[in-house]
Scaffold this motif. Sequence first.
Motif, PDB file in Angstrom:
ATOM      1  N   UNK A   1      -1.589  15.314  -8.142  1.00  0.00           N
ATOM      2  CA  UNK A   1      -0.634  16.297  -8.388  1.00  0.00           C
ATOM      3  C   UNK A   1      -0.907  16.975  -9.748  1.00  0.00           C
ATOM      4  N   UNK A   2      -0.987  15.917 -10.870  1.00  0.00           N
ATOM      5  CA  UNK A   2      -1.230  16.706 -12.054  1.00  0.00           C
ATOM      6  C   UNK A   2      -2.580  17.447 -12.043  1.00  0.00           C
ATOM      7  N   UNK A   3      -3.617  16.621 -11.612  1.00  0.00           N
ATOM      8  CA  UNK A   3      -4.744  17.380 -11.489  1.00  0.00           C
ATOM      9  C   UNK A   3      -4.802  18.846 -10.849  1.00  0.00           C
ATOM     10  N   UNK A   4      -4.119  18.888  -9.751  1.00  0.00           N
ATOM     11  CA  UNK A   4      -3.801  20.039  -8.850  1.00  0.00           C
ATOM     12  C   UNK A   4      -3.256  21.269  -9.659  1.00  0.00           C
ATOM     13  N   UNK A   5      -2.127  20.702 -10.462  1.00  0.00           N
ATOM     14  CA  UNK A   5      -1.610  21.616 -11.218  1.00  0.00           C
ATOM     15  C   UNK A   5      -2.279  22.283 -12.376  1.00  0.00           C
TER      16      UNK A   5
ATOM     17  N   UNK B   1       0.135  14.760  -0.070  1.00  0.00           N
ATOM     18  CA  UNK B   1      -0.907  15.798   0.142  1.00  0.00           C
ATOM     19  C   UNK B   1      -0.074  16.956   0.067  1.00  0.00           C
ATOM     20  N   UNK B   2       1.013  17.170   0.809  1.00  0.00           N
ATOM     21  CA  UNK B   2       1.961  18.525   0.628  1.00  0.00           C
ATOM     22  C   UNK B   2       2.423  18.501  -0.989  1.00  0.00           C
ATOM     23  N   UNK B   3       2.750  17.362  -1.465  1.00  0.00           N
ATOM     24  CA  UNK B   3       3.084  17.635  -2.905  1.00  0.00           C
ATOM     25  C   UNK B   3       2.084  17.942  -3.810  1.00  0.00           C
ATOM     26  N   UNK B   4       0.841  17.447  -3.638  1.00  0.00           N
ATOM     27  CA  UNK B   4      -0.308  18.069  -4.379  1.00  0.00           C
ATOM     28  C   UNK B   4      -0.578  19.567  -4.343  1.00  0.00           C
TER      29      UNK B   4
ATOM     30  N   UNK C   1       0.887  -1.058   0.108  1.00  0.00           N
ATOM     31  CA  UNK C   1      -0.077  -0.149  -0.066  1.00  0.00           C
ATOM     32  C   UNK C   1       0.927   1.164   0.088  1.00  0.00           C
ATOM     33  N   UNK C   2       1.946   1.302   0.750  1.00  0.00           N
ATOM     34  CA  UNK C   2       2.959   2.341   0.709  1.00  0.00           C
ATOM     35  C   UNK C   2       3.285   2.816  -0.613  1.00  0.00           C
ATOM     36  N   UNK C   3       3.717   1.843  -1.660  1.00  0.00           N
ATOM     37  CA  UNK C   3       4.056   2.211  -2.932  1.00  0.00           C
ATOM     38  C   UNK C   3       2.872   2.596  -3.462  1.00  0.00           C
ATOM     39  N   UNK C   4       1.659   1.990  -3.358  1.00  0.00           N
ATOM     40  CA  UNK C   4       0.496   2.585  -4.301  1.00  0.00           C
ATOM     41  C   UNK C   4       0.235   4.012  -4.097  1.00  0.00           C
ATOM     42  N   UNK C   5       0.764   4.593  -2.671  1.00  0.00           N
ATOM     43  CA  UNK C   5       0.568   6.156  -2.595  1.00  0.00           C
ATOM     44  C   UNK C   5       1.359   6.957  -3.435  1.00  0.00           C
ATOM     45  N   UNK C   6       2.232   6.417  -4.303  1.00  0.00           N
ATOM     46  CA  UNK C   6       3.241   7.159  -5.100  1.00  0.00           C
ATOM     47  C   UNK C   6       2.184   7.342  -6.550  1.00  0.00           C
ATOM     48  N   UNK C   7       1.560   6.321  -7.240  1.00  0.00           N
ATOM     49  CA  UNK C   7       0.858   6.940  -8.375  1.00  0.00           C
ATOM     50  C   UNK C   7      -0.395   7.637  -7.993  1.00  0.00           C
ATOM     51  N   UNK C   8      -0.768   7.405  -6.629  1.00  0.00           N
ATOM     52  CA  UNK C   8      -1.911   8.271  -6.219  1.00  0.00           C
ATOM     53  C   UNK C   8      -1.773   9.751  -6.103  1.00  0.00           C
ATOM     54  N   UNK C   9      -0.588  10.031  -5.564  1.00  0.00           N
ATOM     55  CA  UNK C   9      -0.135  11.250  -5.364  1.00  0.00           C
ATOM     56  C   UNK C   9       0.251  11.906  -6.569  1.00  0.00           C
ATOM     57  N   UNK C  10       0.839  11.389  -7.699  1.00  0.00           N
ATOM     58  CA  UNK C  10       1.256  11.776  -9.063  1.00  0.00           C
ATOM     59  C   UNK C  10       0.002  12.051  -9.835  1.00  0.00           C
ATOM     60  N   UNK C  11      -1.006  11.295  -9.638  1.00  0.00           N
ATOM     61  CA  UNK C  11      -2.338  11.716 -10.489  1.00  0.00           C
ATOM     62  C   UNK C  11      -2.949  12.921  -9.932  1.00  0.00           C
TER      63      UNK C  11
ATOM     64  N   UNK D   1       0.412  29.673 -20.009  1.00  0.00           N
ATOM     65  CA  UNK D   1       1.851  30.151 -19.471  1.00  0.00           C
ATOM     66  C   UNK D   1       2.155  28.967 -18.555  1.00  0.00           C
ATOM     67  N   UNK D   2       1.230  28.456 -17.562  1.00  0.00           N
ATOM     68  CA  UNK D   2       1.573  27.199 -16.909  1.00  0.00           C
ATOM     69  C   UNK D   2       1.751  26.019 -17.779  1.00  0.00           C
ATOM     70  N   UNK D   3       0.722  25.561 -18.455  1.00  0.00           N
ATOM     71  CA  UNK D   3       0.793  24.497 -19.248  1.00  0.00           C
ATOM     72  C   UNK D   3       2.028  24.485 -20.227  1.00  0.00           C
ATOM     73  N   UNK D   4       2.227  25.558 -20.736  1.00  0.00           N
ATOM     74  CA  UNK D   4       3.507  25.668 -21.796  1.00  0.00           C
ATOM     75  C   UNK D   4       4.524  25.670 -20.938  1.00  0.00           C
ATOM     76  N   UNK D   5       4.867  26.098 -19.827  1.00  0.00           N
ATOM     77  CA  UNK D   5       6.031  26.000 -18.906  1.00  0.00           C
ATOM     78  C   UNK D   5       6.247  24.624 -18.607  1.00  0.00           C
ATOM     79  N   UNK D   6       4.931  23.896 -18.267  1.00  0.00           N
ATOM     80  CA  UNK D   6       5.155  22.745 -17.759  1.00  0.00           C
ATOM     81  C   UNK D   6       5.881  21.502 -18.647  1.00  0.00           C
ATOM     82  N   UNK D   7       5.146  21.668 -20.202  1.00  0.00           N
ATOM     83  CA  UNK D   7       5.458  20.862 -21.291  1.00  0.00           C
ATOM     84  C   UNK D   7       6.980  21.194 -21.458  1.00  0.00           C
TER      85      UNK D   7
END
Length: 339
Positions: A129-133, A218-221, A117-127, A240-246
């Motif tokens: 974080x992308x939504x939050x950005x 949570x802090x990373x998101x 479960x600890x490892x599954x928190x990594x994709x949870x955060x990544x997804x 500006x944000x999306x272009x900078x991220x790309x």
Amino acid sequence: MSLYRTELRRLTKRRFTRWAALAGVLVLLAVLVGVFLTNHKIGPAEQARAERQAEQQYQEQVRWAEQERTACVQAQAAGTPNDGRFPPDCQMITPPPRDAFQAQWFLPSTFDFRKGFDEMLVPFTAILALVGFVVGASFVGAEWSTGGMMNLLLWRPKRLTVLLTKLAALLTGLLTLVLTSAVVWTVGFWLVGTFRGTTAKTTSGAWQSFALTGLRGLLLVLTAATIGFALASLGRHTAMALGGAIALVVVGQFGVGILLSMANVKFVEAWLLPTYALAWMQKKVTLENWESCNNVSYSGECKPETLDITWQHSSTLLIGALVVLLGAALWTMRRRDIS
């Protein structure tokens, strides 16, 4: 009317926010369902089948060793060259020991909640974080591009108060989304462990570890959302944000990675942002340089040079990026004309 409640209502009513959140939740559900379908409960039948497969593999190796030993004896008797195929003493050709074939290698995939479960928190955060950005960039970027920010400042002329209130509403909405999703994610994987694996040995210490990893996620998101918000505010447009991220991903990650690899730079991953995000979640990432073997034992064993990237390194990078970008956004909001 409270400015904070107005901005929070504006955030939740935006169609883009709803669709982005829904897309993130659907991806999380797809991951959860995929893990459920690809794992199995291990019972006596599966254990017995694995034992039979291990024994079968062992017997195949025994037969192969006998055939090779016979061929070796025949080659020596005929005096034909073996081109290094056989050793000088044919009795050296022996099968591996029986304990080299473990039944666990032949067991189907099973989900151990305490270990997995600890490892599954990594994709949870990544997804998330992308939504939050994306949501953070769109929330303020749309206000600038449509002229909504100028109209709002006519009602509330305090620029920094308006911008920070928007940010507070954004982070509150994301906090609610993350906490709700985290509860569903935890319950879902507990059910996966119950029906498709095991939940044994999940002690209070394990739950504490999960909670700390979730807190870092949570802090990373929230950091990703704030950075997207700050970039869009600086450029006064979502692009500006999306272009900078790309640009960061394409140029700053792939381009730099290719150039550093061509230059034979050690620990190329130490220059890439995903390494620091992973180190933040896992507390430490150890990089290995197999090109150099510094400590070679007499047996010829190669121990590669290593470099540890810790969560302290990641926190320095995240805090630095957050302070610089958000500070620049606040400074430009205060100094530049609203037009």
